[in-house]
Scaffold this active site. Structure first.
Site, PDB file in Angstrom:
ATOM      1  N   CYS A   2       0.861  -1.179   0.000  1.00  0.00           N
ATOM      2  CA  CYS A   2       0.000   0.000   0.000  1.00  0.00           C
ATOM      3  C   CYS A   2       0.900   1.233   0.000  1.00  0.00           C
ATOM      4  O   CYS A   2       2.097   1.149   0.186  1.00  0.00           O
ATOM      5  CB  CYS A   2      -0.846  -0.015   1.260  1.00  0.00           C
ATOM      6  N   ARG A  27       1.119   2.252  -5.779  1.00  0.00           N
ATOM      7  CA  ARG A  27       1.446   1.152  -4.862  1.00  0.00           C
ATOM      8  C   ARG A  27       0.203   0.357  -4.465  1.00  0.00           C
ATOM      9  O   ARG A  27       0.315  -0.688  -3.819  1.00  0.00           O
ATOM     10  CB  ARG A  27       2.141   1.691  -3.619  1.00  0.00           C
ATOM     11  N   TRP A  73      -3.902  -1.760  -1.178  1.00  0.00           N
ATOM     12  CA  TRP A  73      -3.969  -2.940  -2.046  1.00  0.00           C
ATOM     13  C   TRP A  73      -4.428  -4.051  -1.115  1.00  0.00           C
ATOM     14  O   TRP A  73      -3.696  -4.443  -0.196  1.00  0.00           O
ATOM     15  CB  TRP A  73      -2.595  -3.264  -2.628  1.00  0.00           C
ATOM     16  N   ASN A  97       1.145  -0.957   6.176  1.00  0.00           N
ATOM     17  CA  ASN A  97       1.523  -1.593   4.912  1.00  0.00           C
ATOM     18  C   ASN A  97       2.229  -2.886   5.305  1.00  0.00           C
ATOM     19  O   ASN A  97       3.252  -2.851   5.985  1.00  0.00           O
ATOM     20  CB  ASN A  97       2.458  -0.680   4.112  1.00  0.00           C
ATOM     21  N   GLY A  98       1.646  -4.011   4.916  1.00  0.00           N
ATOM     22  CA  GLY A  98       2.257  -5.296   5.275  1.00  0.00           C
ATOM     23  C   GLY A  98       1.172  -6.305   5.629  1.00  0.00           C
ATOM     24  O   GLY A  98      -0.001  -6.105   5.324  1.00  0.00           O
ATOM     25  N   GLU A 486       8.820 -12.248 -20.878  1.00  0.00           N
ATOM     26  CA  GLU A 486       8.619 -10.839 -20.533  1.00  0.00           C
ATOM     27  C   GLU A 486       7.493 -10.250 -21.367  1.00  0.00           C
ATOM     28  O   GLU A 486       6.622  -9.535 -20.861  1.00  0.00           O
ATOM     29  CB  GLU A 486       9.914 -10.054 -20.727  1.00  0.00           C
ATOM     30  N   LYS A 490       3.930  -8.661 -19.738  1.00  0.00           N
ATOM     31  CA  LYS A 490       3.590  -7.273 -20.087  1.00  0.00           C
ATOM     32  C   LYS A 490       2.177  -7.214 -20.634  1.00  0.00           C
ATOM     33  O   LYS A 490       1.359  -6.389 -20.266  1.00  0.00           O
ATOM     34  CB  LYS A 490       4.551  -6.751 -21.160  1.00  0.00           C
ATOM     35  N   GLU A 493      -0.644  -8.320 -17.893  1.00  0.00           N
ATOM     36  CA  GLU A 493      -0.911  -7.474 -16.722  1.00  0.00           C
ATOM     37  C   GLU A 493      -1.616  -6.171 -17.090  1.00  0.00           C
ATOM     38  O   GLU A 493      -2.282  -5.587 -16.228  1.00  0.00           O
ATOM     39  CB  GLU A 493       0.356  -7.200 -15.913  1.00  0.00           C
ATOM     40  N   HIS A 509       4.683 -30.551 -28.716  1.00  0.00           N
ATOM     41  CA  HIS A 509       4.568 -31.639 -27.727  1.00  0.00           C
ATOM     42  C   HIS A 509       3.327 -31.477 -26.847  1.00  0.00           C
ATOM     43  O   HIS A 509       3.349 -31.849 -25.676  1.00  0.00           O
ATOM     44  CB  HIS A 509       5.850 -31.688 -26.880  1.00  0.00           C
ATOM     45  N   LYS A 608       2.549  -1.686  -7.660  1.00  0.00           N
ATOM     46  CA  LYS A 608       3.896  -1.555  -8.207  1.00  0.00           C
ATOM     47  C   LYS A 608       4.933  -2.352  -7.437  1.00  0.00           C
ATOM     48  O   LYS A 608       5.815  -2.958  -8.027  1.00  0.00           O
ATOM     49  CB  LYS A 608       4.312  -0.082  -8.219  1.00  0.00           C
TER      50      LYS A 608
HETATM   51  C1  AGP Z   1       6.324  -6.260 -13.897  1.00  0.00           C
HETATM   52  O1  AGP Z   1       5.759  -5.525 -14.955  1.00  0.00           O
HETATM   53  C2  AGP Z   1       5.394  -6.396 -12.729  1.00  0.00           C
HETATM   54  N1  AGP Z   1       4.933  -5.147 -12.280  1.00  0.00           N
HETATM   55  C3  AGP Z   1       5.960  -7.266 -11.623  1.00  0.00           C
HETATM   56  O2  AGP Z   1       6.127  -8.562 -12.150  1.00  0.00           O
HETATM   57  C4  AGP Z   1       7.319  -6.829 -11.029  1.00  0.00           C
HETATM   58  O3  AGP Z   1       8.339  -7.000 -11.980  1.00  0.00           O
HETATM   59  C5  AGP Z   1       7.634  -7.737  -9.830  1.00  0.00           C
HETATM   60  O4  AGP Z   1       6.626  -7.543  -8.857  1.00  0.00           O
HETATM   61  C6  AGP Z   1       9.005  -7.490  -9.216  1.00  0.00           C
HETATM   62  O5  AGP Z   1       9.061  -6.182  -8.692  1.00  0.00           O
HETATM   63  P1  AGP Z   1      10.518  -5.616  -8.250  1.00  0.00           P
HETATM   64  O6  AGP Z   1      11.344  -5.555  -9.502  1.00  0.00           O
HETATM   65  O7  AGP Z   1      10.233  -4.277  -7.660  1.00  0.00           O
HETATM   66  O8  AGP Z   1      11.086  -6.578  -7.257  1.00  0.00           O
END
Ligand code: AGP
Length: 613
Positions: A2, A27, A73, A97-98, A486, A490, A493, A509, A608
Site C-alpha cells: 500500500c 502502490r 492494495w 503496509n504489510g 517478458e 507485459k 498485466e 509436444h 507496483k
Molecule cells: C512487472 O511488470 C510487474 N509489475 C511485476 O512482475 C514486477 O516485476 C515484480 O513484482 C518485481 O518487482 P521488483 O522488480 O520491484 O522486485
C-alpha cells in the site's frame, strides 16, 4: 503493498496527504483514507476506489495540520469502506503496509478484553492490540506491541491524547522520512517526500520514529537515540511526472535509451589505443564491486520476481554462453522454501526494481544466512534489498511509476550484460579487445531502441489486431524464449488477455492443440542461429489458423507467406537483439491495453511493489 504517508507541520495536512496519496497510488488503489487531528479529535475519512474518490469526500473546510493517509492494495479483507485504512480503535489510529500473520490468535486474545473488530482486516487487530497496551507511554506501547506481532509492517500511529504527533515503526515494509520547514513527513517511498526535501532517511527496522512539527527523533526499542544515515535523491519531481505523455508507461518506454545510458556510462573505463581506437571496459570500482566477487564462483543463482526474474532468464543465457558456469533462475517465492544448495562459491544475484519485494528480500536473507555471496541489481537507492546485499549494482532508470515495468527491465538487462562482460574478463574467458567489442555493441542497443521508438504508429496499428483476443502465445528460442516470458507478462498485466510464453520447439509436444484461428501468435525470430527452426514453428502455427506477428531483424530472410504482420528491429549481434525486441513487445502491450480502454498505469488487482508475501 500500500501507499502510506504521514505529515505534521504548518500546512493543511489533508492537502498534503491527498497529494501524497496521489503520488503513491501506484502502490495500491483499491480504497483510500485519511485520519487527521482536528478540534474534534482524530477524524477519519475513507472511500472505496482511487484517491480521487476520497478527495471528493473531504469537505473543503476540513482543516488540520497533522494526519496520516493510506491507499490500499487489499490483502486481508475485501475492498470496502470499513476495511479501508486508517483504522481507529479506542485512543489509537493506525495505518499499515504489510501483513500481520498472527492476527487470528491476537483477535481471540483481545476478545477476552472485550475488544472486537468491525472490519475484516489484520490492521484493525494491530490497532486493538496497541489500544489494549496504551497507558500514555507511546514508546513503551509500541515496543510491547511489536514483541507480539508476527509478519511485516510499516505502521503510522496516532494517539488521541498526543495531538500533532505521529509515531512509526517498520519491519519488512519500507518507510522513508524527511524533516523540512513545512513540517515532518514520512511515507512508503521518496516520491511523496520530494516536494519537501531531496534529503531523506530510511527508517531502520525495529526503530521508533516520533514526528513533531519541528523534528523527527528515532530511538531503538530500548529508547536509545539513533541517527539514521541521510541519503539524497538525484532525480527531481519532474522525473516522477508524466511530462506530457498520456501514461507513465509510455513515458517510461520512451525513457529507455537514457535509462540504459545512465546505467552503463558511469561504469565504462575508456582506454585510447595507439591506433586511435577507443577500448571500453566495464569498471565497477565506483560500485565497490571488486573482481574478487567473481573469482572462485562455481555456480550462479538468480532469484527475483516477475519482470525482474525475466531479466534473470536473459542473464542466464548470457552468463552460460560467456562464462560456462551453471546458472539457475529461481522465482524468489519458490527459492526461499526449497532449502537451496548454497555455499561460499555460489553467487546469488537478486534483482528488484523497487528493492522492497518481500519474496526477493526473503530469498536474499536466506542466501546470506547460507553463506553465499550476494549481489543485487536494484533501481531504488537505499532500499532494503540494496542495503542487505554484500554488493549492489544500481540501475539508474529513475523512478518507475507504471505498474508494468519497462525501463527498469532493460536497465536490468544492461546490468546483467556488464556483469557478464566483467566476469568473463576476470576469468579470462574473453580478451580485453573482445570485451571492448561487446561494450560497443551494448552501447549500440541505445540507437537500436531509438529506431524501434520511431515505429510506434506501425506497432499501434498491428496491436489493434489483438484487441478482441482472449488467448495469445509468445514463442521463441534461446534468448527469444526468455524474452517471450517478458512479452507475455507485459501483455497479461495491462490488457487482461490470457497469454503464454512457450519455447517454440516445445509447442508440438502438446500445447499446439490450443492453436486455432482465434489464437494469435507473436513469434520472436531475432536469433540467427535458430532462425530456420523458428520459420518452421511459424509455419506450424499458421497452418493451424494462427494470426502470426513476427518480430525479427531487418536482414532476416523470412518468406512473407508465413506471417501476417512483421515488425523489424535493427540487425545486431544475436545476444544484443533482446533490448530492441523487448521495446517492441512493451509497445504491443501498451497499445493493446489503450485500445481496450483499460487503465494502463494501474491495472486491476496489481500494485507496483509487492512488499507482502
Ligand atoms: C512487472 O511488470 C510487474 N509489475 C511485476 O512482475 C514486477 O516485476 C515484480 O513484482 C518485481 O518487482 P521488483 O522488480 O520491484 O522486485
Amino acid at each position: 503493498m500500500c501507499g502510506i504517508i504521514g505529515f505534521t507541520g504548518y500546512l493543511n495536512s489533508a492537502d498534503v496527504l491527498l497529494q501524497g496519496l496521489s503520488e503513491l497510488e501506484y502502490r495500491g488503489y483499491d480504497s483510500a483514507g485519511i485520519a487527521c487531528f482536528t478540534e474534534n479529535g482524530v477524524e477519519l475519512i475513507k472511500e472505496v476506489g482511487k484517491v480521487a474518490a476520497l478527495k471528493a469526500k473531504v469537505p473543503s473546510d476540513f482543516h488540520s495540520t497533522c494526519g496520516i493517509g493510506h491507499t490500499r492494495w487489499a490483502t486481508h479483507g475485501g475492498v470496502s469502506e470499513v476495511n479501508a485504512h486508517p483504522h481507529k480503535f479506542g485512543k489509537v489510529t493506525l495505518i499499515h503496509n504489510g501483513i500481520i500473520e498472527n492476527y487470528h490468535e491476537l483477535e481471540k486474545e483481545l476478545a477476552l478484553t472485550g475488544r472486537y473488530p468491525v472490519s475484516q482486516t489484520d490492521t484493525e487487530i494491530a490497532a486493538m492490540l496497541l489500544d489494549s497496551l496504551y497507558e500514555g507511554d507511546a514508546h513503551e506501547t509500541i515496543k510491547k506491541a511489536v514483541e507480539r506481532l508476527e509478519g511485516a509492517y510499516a505502521f503510522l500511529i496516532m494517539f488521541e491524547d498526543q495531538p500533532e504527533v505521529i509515531y512509526s515503526i517498520r519491519k519488512g515494509s519500507p518507510l522513508v522520512a524527511c524533516q523540512s520547514e513545512q513540517g515532518s513527513v514520512i511515507a512508503s517511498d521518496m516520491v511523496a517526500l520530494l516536494r519537501f526535501s531531496k534529503d531523506y532517511f530510511v527508517l531502520p527496522e525495529y526503530q521508533i520514529a516520533k514526528l513533531t512539527k519541528t523534528s523527527i527523533t528515532v530511538t531503538d526499542l530500548d529508547g536509545e537515540l539513533v541517527a539514521p544515515e541521510i541519503l539524497s535523491v538525484t532525480w527531481d519531481t519532474t522525473a516522477a511526472q508524466k511530462n506530457g505523455f498520456k501514461h507513465y508507461m509510455k513515458k517510461e518506454i520512451f525513457e529507455q535509451p537514457e535509462a540504459i545510458l545512465r546505467t552503463i556510462s558511469p561504469r565504462i573505463h575508456k582506454n585510447l589505443c595507439a591506433d586511435g581506437h577507443e577500448q571500453l571496459l566495464p569498471d565497477f570500482s565506483a560500485d565497490e564491486i571488486d573482481d574478487s566477487v567473481f573469482t572462485g564462483v562455481n555456480r550462479i543463482i538468480v532469484t527475483a520476481c516477475g519482470t525482474a526474474m525475466h531479466a534473470g532468464l536473459m542473464g542466464k543465457v548470457l552468463f552460460e554462453r560467456l562464462l560456462r558456469i551453471p546458472v539457475t533462475v529461481d522465482i524468489a517465492s519458490e527459492f526461499r522454501y526449497q532449502n537451496p544448495i548454497l555455499d561460499e562459491n555460489t553467487l546469488v544475484i537478486t534483482v528488484s526494481q523497487s528493492g522492497e519485494t518481500a519474496d526477493t528480500l526473503a530469498a536474499l536473507r536466506l542466501a546470506r544466512t547460507a553463506g553465499a555471496r550476494t549481489l543485487s541489481i536494484v533501481n531504488v537507492k537505499g532500499s532494503s534489498i540494496a542495503r542487505e546485499s554484500d554488493y549492489v549494482f544500481y540501475t539508474h532508470a529513475g523512478p518507475e511509476i507504471a505498474v508494468a515495468s519497462t525501463k527498469a527491465y532493460t536497465a536490468q538487462l544492461s546490468a546483467f550484460y556488464m556483469i557478464a562482460f566483467r566476469f568473463a574478463l576476470v576469468r579470462e574467458k574473453i580478451t580485453k579487445e573482445e570485451c571492448s567489442e561487446y561494450m560497443h555493441l551494448l552501447l549500440d542497443t541505445i540507437p537500436a531502441i531509438e529506431e524501434v521508438l520511431k515505429q510506434t504508429e506501425n506497432i499501434k496499428k498491428i496491436s489493434k489486431r489483438l484487441v478482441d483476443s482472449e488467448n495469445l502465445f509468445f514463442i521463441g528460442r534461446g534468448m527469444d524464449s526468455a524474452l517471450a516470458c517478458e512479452g507475455s507478462i507485459k501483455l497479461k498485466e495491462i490488457t487482461y488477455i490470457h497469454s503464454e510464453a512457450y519455447a517454440a520447439g516445445e509447442l508440438k509436444h502438446g500445447t499446439l492443440s490450443l492453436i486455432t484461428e482465434k489464437v494469435p501468435v507473436i513469434a520472436l525470430a531475432t536469433q540467427s542461429d535458430v532462425l530456420s527452426k523458428m520459420v518452421s514453428n511459424m509455419k506450424e502455427v499458421r497452418a493451424r489458423g494462427a494470426m502470426v506477428i513476427c518480430v525479427t531483424t531487418e536482414d532476416a530472410t523470412i518468406e512473407s507467406n508465413i506471417y501476417d504482420e512483421k515488425i523489424v528491429i535493427p540487425t545486431t549481434a544475436d545476444i544484443f537483439a533482446p533490448f530492441a525486441a523487448a521495446v517492441v513487445l512493451q509497445l504491443i502491450a501498451y497499445y493493446t491495453s489503450v485500445a481496450r480502454g483499460l487503465d494502463v498505469d494501474q491495472p486491476r488487482n496489481l500494485a507496483k511493489s509487492v512488499t507482502v508475501e
